[in-house]
Design a protein around this motif. Structure first.
Motif, PDB file in Angstrom:
ATOM      1  N   LEU A   1       0.441  -1.298   0.224  1.00 50.72           N
ATOM      2  CA  LEU A   1       0.192  -0.058   0.203  1.00 50.72           C
ATOM      3  C   LEU A   1       0.809   1.453   0.039  1.00 50.72           C
ATOM      4  CD1 LEU A   1      -2.927  -0.947   2.447  1.00 50.72           C
ATOM      5  CD2 LEU A   1      -3.147  -0.946  -0.323  1.00 50.72           C
ATOM      6  N   GLU A   2       1.710   0.628   0.258  1.00 43.66           N
ATOM      7  CA  GLU A   2       3.391   1.962  -0.023  1.00 43.66           C
ATOM      8  C   GLU A   2       3.002   2.838  -1.332  1.00 43.66           C
ATOM      9  OE1 GLU A   2       7.018   2.738   2.698  1.00 43.66           O
ATOM     10  OE2 GLU A   2       7.014   1.285   0.412  1.00 43.66           O
ATOM     11  N   ASP A   3       2.445   2.199  -2.567  1.00 41.73           N
ATOM     12  CA  ASP A   3       2.572   3.220  -3.746  1.00 41.73           C
ATOM     13  C   ASP A   3       1.360   4.042  -3.761  1.00 41.73           C
ATOM     14  OD1 ASP A   3       5.261   2.437  -4.309  1.00 41.73           O
ATOM     15  OD2 ASP A   3       4.540   1.140  -5.800  1.00 41.73           O
ATOM     16  N   PHE A   4       0.076   3.562  -2.818  1.00 42.84           N
ATOM     17  CA  PHE A   4      -1.198   4.372  -2.499  1.00 42.84           C
ATOM     18  C   PHE A   4      -1.154   5.613  -1.501  1.00 42.84           C
ATOM     19  CE2 PHE A   4      -2.144   0.183  -4.556  1.00 42.84           C
ATOM     20  CZ  PHE A   4      -2.196   0.860  -5.688  1.00 42.84           C
TER      21      PHE A   4
ATOM     22  N   ILE B   1      -0.716   4.949   1.602  1.00 40.23           N
ATOM     23  CA  ILE B   1      -1.574   4.512   2.729  1.00 40.23           C
ATOM     24  C   ILE B   1      -0.441   3.852   3.715  1.00 40.23           C
ATOM     25  CG2 ILE B   1      -2.826   3.074   3.392  1.00 40.23           C
ATOM     26  CD1 ILE B   1      -4.842   3.128   0.774  1.00 40.23           C
ATOM     27  N   GLY B   2      -0.626   4.452   4.739  1.00 43.85           N
ATOM     28  CA  GLY B   2       0.872   3.940   5.867  1.00 43.85           C
ATOM     29  C   GLY B   2      -0.667   2.708   7.068  1.00 43.85           C
ATOM     30  N   VAL B   3       0.532   1.779   6.759  1.00 45.09           N
ATOM     31  CA  VAL B   3       0.563   0.712   7.895  1.00 45.09           C
ATOM     32  C   VAL B   3       1.313   0.128   9.196  1.00 45.09           C
ATOM     33  CG1 VAL B   3      -0.129  -1.960   7.899  1.00 45.09           C
ATOM     34  CG2 VAL B   3      -0.688  -0.322   5.589  1.00 45.09           C
ATOM     35  N   VAL B   4       0.732   0.234  10.255  1.00 40.43           N
ATOM     36  CA  VAL B   4       1.404   0.323  11.319  1.00 40.43           C
ATOM     37  C   VAL B   4       1.241  -0.490  12.078  1.00 40.43           C
ATOM     38  CG1 VAL B   4       2.928   1.265  13.338  1.00 40.43           C
ATOM     39  CG2 VAL B   4       2.221   2.386  11.300  1.00 40.43           C
ATOM     40  N   ALA B   5       1.663  -1.783  12.501  1.00 43.33           N
ATOM     41  CA  ALA B   5       1.408  -2.773  13.442  1.00 43.33           C
ATOM     42  C   ALA B   5       1.761  -2.638  15.088  1.00 43.33           C
ATOM     43  CB  ALA B   5       2.121  -4.323  13.825  1.00 43.33           C
ATOM     44  N   VAL B   6       1.071  -2.396  15.892  1.00 43.04           N
ATOM     45  CA  VAL B   6       0.833  -1.690  17.223  1.00 43.04           C
ATOM     46  C   VAL B   6       0.683  -3.375  18.266  1.00 43.04           C
ATOM     47  CG1 VAL B   6       0.058  -0.736  19.248  1.00 43.04           C
ATOM     48  CG2 VAL B   6      -0.344   0.294  16.515  1.00 43.04           C
ATOM     49  N   ASN B   7       2.196  -3.462  18.246  1.00 41.50           N
ATOM     50  CA  ASN B   7       2.681  -4.435  19.559  1.00 41.50           C
ATOM     51  C   ASN B   7       2.767  -4.391  21.134  1.00 41.50           C
ATOM     52  OD1 ASN B   7       4.430  -4.504  17.018  1.00 41.50           O
ATOM     53  ND2 ASN B   7       3.974  -6.510  17.541  1.00 41.50           N
ATOM     54  N   PRO B   8       1.731  -4.506  21.644  1.00 39.81           N
ATOM     55  CA  PRO B   8       1.430  -4.508  22.566  1.00 39.81           C
ATOM     56  C   PRO B   8       2.057  -5.243  23.910  1.00 39.81           C
ATOM     57  CG  PRO B   8      -1.298  -4.551  21.961  1.00 39.81           C
ATOM     58  CD  PRO B   8      -0.340  -4.826  21.065  1.00 39.81           C
ATOM     59  N   SER B   9       2.368  -5.158  24.890  1.00 33.87           N
ATOM     60  CA  SER B   9       2.689  -6.188  25.846  1.00 33.87           C
ATOM     61  C   SER B   9       1.549  -6.606  26.810  1.00 33.87           C
ATOM     62  CB  SER B   9       4.297  -5.626  26.613  1.00 33.87           C
ATOM     63  OG  SER B   9       4.104  -4.775  27.786  1.00 33.87           O
ATOM     64  N   PHE B  10       1.598  -6.667  28.029  1.00 40.71           N
ATOM     65  CA  PHE B  10       1.170  -7.119  28.753  1.00 40.71           C
ATOM     66  C   PHE B  10       0.091  -6.090  29.200  1.00 40.71           C
ATOM     67  CE2 PHE B  10      -0.776 -10.233  32.248  1.00 40.71           C
ATOM     68  CZ  PHE B  10      -1.023 -10.888  31.869  1.00 40.71           C
TER      69      PHE B  10
END
Length: 178
Positions: free
Chosen positions: A30-33, A35-44
């Protein structure tokens, strides 16, 4: 869980690793469009899942077939339950940290999609323990993680190795909502 895996978390860790791969692919596609994508990795973090984890574990044991109960043994389930209780006492972060991480990264979209991180680790244990463990071979990291878990669970005093009282490390949403 998308960075490491531990005993008793195979299905959960597999689903989180799959989300990491999906997010990574989607970000590239999606970068060329723009559109940003981010994974949010929460711990406990304190969630409905952490609130009901021990009771769900007990229910799982109750509905497990007698042959499976015999194979694993009630002691295995009790040990897992005790491990979860200890982890909740030691590190349970405020879920608003996750909300703030999401909102921060939505705002950062204004600066450009290419500048967004691939993922965001939320929680000190994710950044300073789990992520570094993910960088070393699994057979080594699982030994380290197992040792840390045993030290945490085996510690019967109210202080951890750093001298910090575990209840001071717990950040409850109930306290923030008052």
């Amino acid at each position: 869980a998308g960075k490491t895996a531990g005993q008793g978390t195979a299905s959960y860790a597999a689903s989180k690793h799959a989300l990491e791969a999906f997010t990574s692919s989607l970000k590239t596609e999606l970068e060329d469009f723009n559109i940003g994508v981010v994974a949010v990795n929460p711990s406990f973090h304190e969630t409905q899942m952490t609130d009901t984890m021990c009771s769900q574990l007990a229910k799982s044991f109750e509905i497990t077939s007698p042959s499976m109960q015999e194979e694993y043994g009630e002691e295995y389930f009790r040990q897992m339950e005790e491990t979860w209780k200890q982890q909740q006492e030691l590190v349970l972060w405020d879920p608003m940290n996750v909300v703030n991480a999401v909102l921060t990264n939505i705002d950062e979209k204004q600066t450009g999609v290419k500048d967004l991180p691939k993922n965001v680790l939320v929680g000190a244990d994710a950044r300073f323990l789990l992520y570094p463990l993910s960088l070393i071979p699994p057979e080594v990291s699982s030994d380290i993680f197992r040792t840390i878990s045993k030290l945490a669970v085996g510690n019967n005093s109210n202080d951890d190795a750093s001298g910090i009282k575990p209840n001071l490390m717990v950040q409850s949403t109930k306290a923030h909502n008052r």
